[in-house]
Design an enzyme around this catalytic site. Structure first.
Site, PDB file in Angstrom:
ATOM      1  N   MET A   1       2.101   3.346  -6.265  1.00 28.41           N
ATOM      2  CA  MET A   1       1.138   3.052  -7.311  1.00 28.41           C
ATOM      3  C   MET A   1       0.552   1.674  -7.060  1.00 28.41           C
ATOM      4  SD  MET A   1       2.093   2.478 -11.302  1.00 28.41           S
ATOM      5  CE  MET A   1       3.105   1.039 -11.371  1.00 28.41           C
ATOM      6  N   PRO A   2      -0.709   1.567  -6.672  1.00 33.97           N
ATOM      7  CA  PRO A   2      -1.306   0.253  -6.478  1.00 33.97           C
ATOM      8  C   PRO A   2      -1.561  -0.436  -7.823  1.00 33.97           C
ATOM      9  CG  PRO A   2      -2.775   1.993  -5.663  1.00 33.97           C
ATOM     10  CD  PRO A   2      -1.593   2.639  -6.285  1.00 33.97           C
ATOM     11  N   THR A   3      -1.210  -1.699  -7.875  1.00 33.22           N
ATOM     12  CA  THR A   3      -1.533  -2.536  -9.032  1.00 33.22           C
ATOM     13  C   THR A   3      -2.373  -3.685  -8.525  1.00 33.22           C
ATOM     14  OG1 THR A   3       0.546  -1.956 -10.127  1.00 33.22           O
ATOM     15  CG2 THR A   3      -0.597  -3.925 -10.911  1.00 33.22           C
TER      16      THR A   3
END
Length: 61
Positions: A1-3
């Protein structure tokens, strides 16, 4: 999950932020081959008196 943590100066409208995060999400999902639902974006607004460049506060520029 890219943040993604995005920092910018205050002053953008809510509509500008909506458009910006929509495009950033689209490009991130496309580039990283992940679903848009997995992309989180945090926007931090930093005032010019708390941001410096080349040894000078941007508020003084």
């Amino acid at each position: 999950m890219p943040t993604l943590h995005l920092e910018m100066h205050p002053g953008r409208t809510l509509e500008q932020k909506r458009s910006f995060v929509s495009e950033v999400t689209r490009v991130t999902a496309q580039t990283l081959a992940c679903p848009p639902e997995s992309v989180d974006i945090l926007i931090s607004e930093v005032p010019r008196d708390a941001w410096a460049k080349a040894g000078k506060l941007l508020a003084d520029a």
